[in-house]
Design a protein around this motif. Structure first.
Motif, PDB file in Angstrom:
ATOM      1  N   ARG A  15       0.832  -1.205   0.000  1.00  7.68           N
ATOM      2  CA  ARG A  15       0.000   0.000   0.000  1.00  7.68           C
ATOM      3  C   ARG A  15       0.867   1.255   0.000  1.00  7.68           C
ATOM      4  N   ALA A  16       1.946   1.232   0.785  1.00  7.27           N
ATOM      5  CA  ALA A  16       2.848   2.385   0.827  1.00  7.27           C
ATOM      6  C   ALA A  16       3.558   2.578  -0.512  1.00  7.27           C
ATOM      7  N   ARG A  17       3.996   1.485  -1.127  1.00  7.35           N
ATOM      8  CA  ARG A  17       4.683   1.576  -2.422  1.00  7.35           C
ATOM      9  C   ARG A  17       3.744   2.070  -3.508  1.00  7.35           C
ATOM     10  N   LEU A  18       2.516   1.566  -3.499  1.00 12.22           N
ATOM     11  CA  LEU A  18       1.525   1.989  -4.477  1.00 12.22           C
ATOM     12  C   LEU A  18       1.220   3.475  -4.327  1.00 12.22           C
ATOM     13  N   LYS A  19       1.033   3.923  -3.107  1.00  9.79           N
ATOM     14  CA  LYS A  19       0.749   5.340  -2.852  1.00  9.79           C
ATOM     15  C   LYS A  19       1.906   6.211  -3.357  1.00  9.79           C
ATOM     16  N   ALA A  20       3.133   5.816  -3.015  1.00  3.97           N
ATOM     17  CA  ALA A  20       4.308   6.580  -3.453  1.00  3.97           C
ATOM     18  C   ALA A  20       4.406   6.597  -4.973  1.00  3.97           C
ATOM     19  N   PHE A  21       4.117   5.476  -5.608  1.00  2.00           N
ATOM     20  CA  PHE A  21       4.186   5.407  -7.057  1.00  2.00           C
ATOM     21  C   PHE A  21       3.155   6.333  -7.701  1.00  2.00           C
TER      22      PHE A  21
END
Length: 102
Positions: free
Chosen positions: A92-98
């Motif tokens: 979820r954190a990686r997706l948000k950052a992306f």
């Protein structure tokens, strides 16, 4: 682009368990148009996040990497699951950052 109307509006792509099309005709379109009507072998000019599970019994990492090679700015997120969307906080954190372009 395969859909010309999207060429100037798509800013990124998130592909989960993705792979090159198995249909030779569709694969040829993907590999020769580069998402922008470019020359054969040109890459799609859109950021992409490719999500792959190390235990995916349907799509091998090699097939996922083959799809990644069609994008100019491809990133890989690998998770410990199979052929599906991961639900952990790290994804979820990686997706948000992306999506935010961070």
């Amino acid at each position: 682009a395969l859909i010309p109307q999207l060429a100037d509006t798509v800013r990124f792509a998130v592909l989960v368990g993705g792979f090159q099309p198995m249909d030779p005709g569709m694969a040829a379109k993907l590999n020769t148009r580069g998402g922008g009507g470019g020359a054969p072998g040109s890459k799609m000019k859109v950021r992409s996040l490719h999500v792959h599970g190390v235990n995916d019994a349907m799509v091998s990492r090699a097939r996922a990497e083959e799809l990644m090679s069609s994008f100019e700015d491809a990133e890989l997120f690998e998770h410990g699951g199979g052929h599906g969307v991961p639900t952990g906080a790290d994804f979820r954190a990686r997706l948000k950052a992306f999506i935010l372009g961070e």
